[in-house]
Design a protein around this motif. Structure first.
Motif, short mmCIF file in Angstrom:
data_model
loop_
_atom_site.label_atom_id
_atom_site.label_comp_id
_atom_site.label_asym_id
_atom_site.label_seq_id
_atom_site.Cartn_x
_atom_site.Cartn_y
_atom_site.Cartn_z
N MET A 1 -7.20 10.01 10.74
CA MET A 1 -5.84 9.68 10.42
C MET A 1 -5.58 8.19 10.59
SD MET A 1 -3.00 10.88 9.43
CE MET A 1 -1.37 11.38 9.72
N MET A 2 -6.13 7.64 11.66
CA MET A 2 -5.93 6.21 11.91
C MET A 2 -6.60 5.36 10.82
SD MET A 2 -3.91 6.13 14.37
CE MET A 2 -3.89 4.42 14.80
N LYS A 3 -7.77 5.81 10.33
CA LYS A 3 -8.45 5.08 9.25
C LYS A 3 -7.60 5.10 7.99
CE LYS A 3 -13.11 5.17 8.97
NZ LYS A 3 -14.41 5.81 8.73
N ALA A 4 -7.00 6.26 7.69
CA ALA A 4 -6.17 6.38 6.50
C ALA A 4 -4.95 5.49 6.60
CB ALA A 4 -5.74 7.83 6.29
N LEU A 5 -4.32 5.44 7.76
CA LEU A 5 -3.16 4.56 7.95
C LEU A 5 -3.56 3.09 7.84
CD1 LEU A 5 -1.31 6.41 10.84
CD2 LEU A 5 -0.63 6.24 8.44
N GLY A 6 -4.75 2.76 8.32
CA GLY A 6 -5.25 1.39 8.17
C GLY A 6 -5.44 1.01 6.72
N ARG A 7 -5.97 1.96 5.92
CA ARG A 7 -6.14 1.70 4.49
C ARG A 7 -4.80 1.53 3.79
NH1 ARG A 7 -9.54 6.51 3.14
NH2 ARG A 7 -10.23 6.61 5.26
N VAL A 8 -3.83 2.34 4.17
CA VAL A 8 -2.50 2.22 3.58
C VAL A 8 -1.90 0.87 3.88
CG1 VAL A 8 -0.13 3.10 3.72
CG2 VAL A 8 -2.03 4.70 3.54
N SER A 9 -2.05 0.40 5.10
CA SER A 9 -1.49 -0.91 5.44
C SER A 9 -2.22 -2.04 4.71
CB SER A 9 -1.52 -1.14 6.96
OG SER A 9 -2.84 -1.25 7.42
N GLU A 10 -3.52 -1.89 4.49
CA GLU A 10 -4.26 -2.89 3.73
C GLU A 10 -3.77 -2.94 2.28
OE1 GLU A 10 -8.47 -2.28 3.92
OE2 GLU A 10 -8.48 -2.32 6.11
N ILE A 11 -3.55 -1.78 1.68
CA ILE A 11 -3.06 -1.73 0.31
C ILE A 11 -1.64 -2.29 0.23
CG2 ILE A 11 -2.38 -0.16 -1.56
CD1 ILE A 11 -4.82 1.56 -0.71
N ALA A 12 -0.81 -1.94 1.20
CA ALA A 12 0.57 -2.43 1.22
C ALA A 12 0.59 -3.95 1.35
CB ALA A 12 1.35 -1.78 2.34
N ALA A 13 -0.38 -4.51 2.06
CA ALA A 13 -0.44 -5.96 2.24
C ALA A 13 -0.72 -6.69 0.92
CB ALA A 13 -1.51 -6.31 3.27
N LEU A 14 -1.31 -5.98 -0.04
CA LEU A 14 -1.58 -6.61 -1.35
C LEU A 14 -0.30 -6.83 -2.14
CD1 LEU A 14 -4.72 -4.57 -2.42
CD2 LEU A 14 -4.65 -6.90 -1.52
N ARG A 15 0.75 -6.12 -1.80
CA ARG A 15 2.07 -6.25 -2.43
C ARG A 15 2.00 -6.07 -3.95
NH1 ARG A 15 5.60 -9.62 1.26
NH2 ARG A 15 6.64 -10.24 -0.64
N LEU A 16 1.25 -5.07 -4.40
CA LEU A 16 1.10 -4.82 -5.83
C LEU A 16 2.37 -4.28 -6.47
CD1 LEU A 16 -2.50 -3.39 -6.01
CD2 LEU A 16 -1.72 -5.63 -6.73
N GLY A 17 3.27 -3.75 -5.67
CA GLY A 17 4.54 -3.28 -6.20
C GLY A 17 5.39 -4.39 -6.75
N GLU A 18 5.05 -5.62 -6.38
CA GLU A 18 5.81 -6.77 -6.84
C GLU A 18 5.17 -7.46 -8.04
OE1 GLU A 18 6.41 -9.30 -3.49
OE2 GLU A 18 7.21 -7.69 -2.27
N VAL A 19 4.08 -6.92 -8.55
CA VAL A 19 3.41 -7.50 -9.70
C VAL A 19 4.30 -7.35 -10.92
CG1 VAL A 19 1.42 -7.29 -11.25
CG2 VAL A 19 1.11 -7.08 -8.79
#
Length: 65
Positions: free
Chosen positions: A1-19
């Motif tokens: 679970m912690m690995k999955a949350l880490g991956r989510v935070s890495e993806i969120a850091a890319l800020r692709l929603g703002e592309v």
């Protein structure tokens, strides 16, 4: 679970929603279709797409979410 949350935070850091996809010439409907396929398809099916399609699906999915 912690690995999955880490991956989510890495993806969120890319800020692709703002592309900005407006100037790309890709319609909003097509972006939605790509995002849906990214959310609904299993990994093996996504792996069979060409690299450019996988990239488009990934970007559309992460932008839409």
């Amino acid at each position: 679970m912690m690995k999955a949350l880490g991956r989510v935070s890495e993806i969120a850091a890319l800020r692709l929603g703002e592309v900005d996809t407006v100037g790309t010439g890709v319609s909003k409907r097509r972006m939605l279709q790509l995002a849906r396929s990214g959310m609904n398809e299993k990994a093996p099916k996504l792996a069979r797409h060409p690299d450019s399609m996988r990239t488009a699906i990934l970007l559309a999915t992460l932008t839409w979410v």
